[in-house]
Design an enzyme around this catalytic site. Structure first.
Site, short mmCIF file in Angstrom:
data_model
loop_
_atom_site.label_atom_id
_atom_site.label_comp_id
_atom_site.label_asym_id
_atom_site.label_seq_id
_atom_site.Cartn_x
_atom_site.Cartn_y
_atom_site.Cartn_z
N HIS A 137 0.84 -1.20 0.00
CA HIS A 137 0.00 0.00 0.00
C HIS A 137 0.87 1.25 0.00
O HIS A 137 0.64 2.18 -0.79
CB HIS A 137 -0.91 -0.03 1.24
CG HIS A 137 -1.85 1.13 1.34
ND1 HIS A 137 -3.15 1.07 0.92
CD2 HIS A 137 -1.67 2.39 1.83
CE1 HIS A 137 -3.73 2.24 1.13
NE2 HIS A 137 -2.87 3.05 1.69
N GLU A 138 1.90 1.27 0.85
CA GLU A 138 2.78 2.44 0.92
C GLU A 138 3.62 2.59 -0.35
O GLU A 138 3.88 3.71 -0.81
CB GLU A 138 3.68 2.36 2.15
CG GLU A 138 2.94 2.31 3.49
CD GLU A 138 2.05 3.52 3.71
OE1 GLU A 138 2.33 4.59 3.14
OE2 GLU A 138 1.06 3.38 4.45
N HIS A 141 1.55 4.38 -2.83
CA HIS A 141 1.49 5.83 -2.60
C HIS A 141 2.70 6.52 -3.24
O HIS A 141 2.57 7.62 -3.77
CB HIS A 141 1.49 6.12 -1.09
CG HIS A 141 0.14 6.00 -0.45
ND1 HIS A 141 -1.01 6.51 -1.01
CD2 HIS A 141 -0.24 5.44 0.74
CE1 HIS A 141 -2.04 6.27 -0.21
NE2 HIS A 141 -1.61 5.62 0.85
N GLU A 202 -6.56 6.68 -1.62
CA GLU A 202 -6.58 5.48 -0.79
C GLU A 202 -7.11 4.28 -1.55
O GLU A 202 -6.58 3.17 -1.44
CB GLU A 202 -7.41 5.73 0.48
CG GLU A 202 -6.72 6.59 1.51
CD GLU A 202 -5.47 5.92 2.06
OE1 GLU A 202 -5.57 4.96 2.82
OE2 GLU A 202 -4.36 6.37 1.68
N ASP A 206 -5.07 0.92 -2.38
CA ASP A 206 -5.60 -0.40 -2.01
C ASP A 206 -5.64 -1.32 -3.23
O ASP A 206 -5.23 -2.49 -3.15
CB ASP A 206 -7.01 -0.26 -1.44
CG ASP A 206 -7.02 0.28 -0.02
OD1 ASP A 206 -5.95 0.29 0.62
OD2 ASP A 206 -8.10 0.70 0.44
#
Length: 488
Positions: A137-138, A141, A202, A206
């Site tokens: 997930h990070e 980003h 987000e 995901d």
């Protein structure tokens, strides 16, 4: 590896990265070793600017945050993170994974491919797939440049956003505690306490993160399992963990993760022994457990067979026994584990500590040299071997190992720490101060770095090339300091 005490260092938090050493002529003193913050004042939030800010903020973290300086955990986290990055698209910067000693559940990403993980994440995850789901997930980003996109959007309505970030970084250099407080109010804080990612960001993280997770061979259900577990645990608390503040977990998001996971074919994903070894290491050495409670924890697991891997429970027990100075009992367990898996770096690290504890340096050197032939680039093997050489009074043999380490990993904090001590024991004052200068500069302490270089200059005699290099580095550090002052 046992922690080496460095009485001559002026800053105990050693900054990672390799700028140059006088003994490494192949490595230049290029200005791009330092963050050219003066070039950041442009209108477009470019990828180049992201790298500049990422480097600057990482220096702040090195100087002010509880960065975990453990080669075993660092190597494990880096290998896990790189496994995920290998399956990501849109990777535009190198990735750097690091760990903070903090029992709170949190992970964050910021400019330049930096991904930070709290030790509390390991304390609360049950499988490697759960940790990997957070990292994926990070990573997303970063690859999707969510923070830069959010900051750019904020900047259109509030031009002071960039100035706020730089001002907080500068304040942190002058007064770390005040600076970290300022960063908490800055809209570009790495943990995104003020720039909460948009709902779209987000969802994108995901969705793409799960794709990365699956392609890397992990369980797609892990994301929903972990987030559901955390949301349930803190549903009625008045102070949720930072991760829930920056990454809200409404029921809809958890159900979407579960639905998304069903779209992938079902497959059995075995858990990882190394993950559970890493978790045990954190529980014993880097958590709030006392020596006695850590020992009781693993003895209870072993008595009830309540473990994912017996070897991990035994390893945790061995570490707890070591902390209690019950060295013979600790070594008996480690020898048993090494008989099962002779090349496991978790076991080798502890075996080295045990040998060093009784001053059996020769056996430790033989063990590590043999394993270095199998794993010549392992930071665990090389750091332990260099440390043993230093403790054994053979510092000269440690220096080439440390040079290799800093060459391979420009942000690894440990080699400078060991190198400074090695040069001190060798009586090489010039390089002792020089390596310490690089350390201080990488923690944004340019004044301290210049002071160290001045000492290095005084101890350098009849070597015009080295003197010229020191002078050049002093100019670079002064220019970097000036750039910071001009941005105040």
């Amino acid at each position: 590896m046992r922690k080496l005490t460095l009485s001559r260092l002026t800053n105990p938090l050693i900054a990672g990265g390799l700028s140059a050493l006088l003994t490494l002529p192949a490595i230049s003193f290029a200005n791009n070793d330092l963050p050219d913050l003066g070039t950041a004042a442009v209108n477009t939030f470019s990828l180049e600017k992201e790298i500049i800010y990422g480097d600057a903020y990482m220096r702040v973290i090195r100087s002010s945050a509880p960065l975990l300086n453990d080669p075993v955990l660092s190597q494990y986290l880096t290998e896990l993170g790189n496994k995920l990055v290998a399956h990501a698209t849109g990777v535009k910067t190198p990735f750097y994974f690091f760990m903070l000693r903090n029992d709170e559940i949190n992970a964050f990403a910021f400019f330049g491919g930096h991904v930070g993980v709290h030790t509390g994440l390991f304390l609360n995850a049950d499988t490697e797939s759960e940790i990997a789901s957070v990292l994926a997930h990070e990573v997303t980003h970063v690859t999707q440049r969510h923070l830069a996109r959010s900051l750019e959007a904020q900047q259109k309505s509030s031009p002071a956003t960039i100035a706020g970030l730089l001002g907080a970084i500068l304040l942190t250099i002058a007064a770390p505690q005040a600076g970290m407080a300022a960063l908490a109010t800055t809209q570009a804080l790495a943990t995104q306490s003020k720039i909460n990612y948009t709902r779209l960001h987000e969802k994108e993280a995901d969705r793409i993160g799960m794709q990365i997770l699956v392609e890397a061979g992990f369980d797609p259900n892990a994301a929903a399992d972990f987030f559901g577990k955390i949301a349930s645990r803190y549903r009625f608390t008045t102070k949720p963990p930072q991760m829930l503040l920056t990454h809200p977990l409404p029921e809809s998001r958890i159900s979407e993760a579960r639905n998304r996971a069903t779209q992938y074919p079902h497959r059995y994903v075995p858990d990882s022994l190394n993950y559970h070894l890493a978790k045990a290491r954190i529980q014993v050495r880097f958590s709030s457990y006392s020596e006695e409670s850590a020992l009781a924890l693993f003895e209870k697991q072993l008595a009830r067979h309540a473990y994912a891997f017996e070897s991990a429970a035994l390893y945790g027990k061995s570490l707890a026994l070591f902390r209690l100075k019950r060295f013979d009992e600790s070594e008996a367990i480690i020898d048993k584990l090494l008989a099962r898996d002779a090349n496991n770096v978790f076991y080798l690290d502890t075996k080295t500590d045990l040998l060093a504890q009784r001053n059996d340096y020769q056996s430790a050197i033989e063990l590590l040299e043999a394993n270095r032939k199998l794993k010549p680039t392992s930071q665990v093997i090389n750091a332990n071997l260099a440390n043993i050489y230093i403790e054994a009074g053979e510092s000269k043999k440690a220096i080439p190992l440390l040079e290799d380490m800093v060459f391979l990993d420009r942000q690894n904090p440990l080699p400078y720490q060991l190198m400074t001590e090695a040069y001190r024991k060798e009586g090489n004052k010039a390089l002792e101060h020089f390596s310490n200068a690089e350390n201080l500069a990488l923690a944004a302490d340019y004044k301290g770095a210049v002071d160290q270089l001045n000492f290095a200059y005084r101890y350098t005699k009849d070597d015009a090339l080295q003197l010229a290099r020191i002078e050049a580095r002093i100019r670079q550090f002064k220019d970097a300091e000036k750039a910071l002052e001009e941005l105040k």
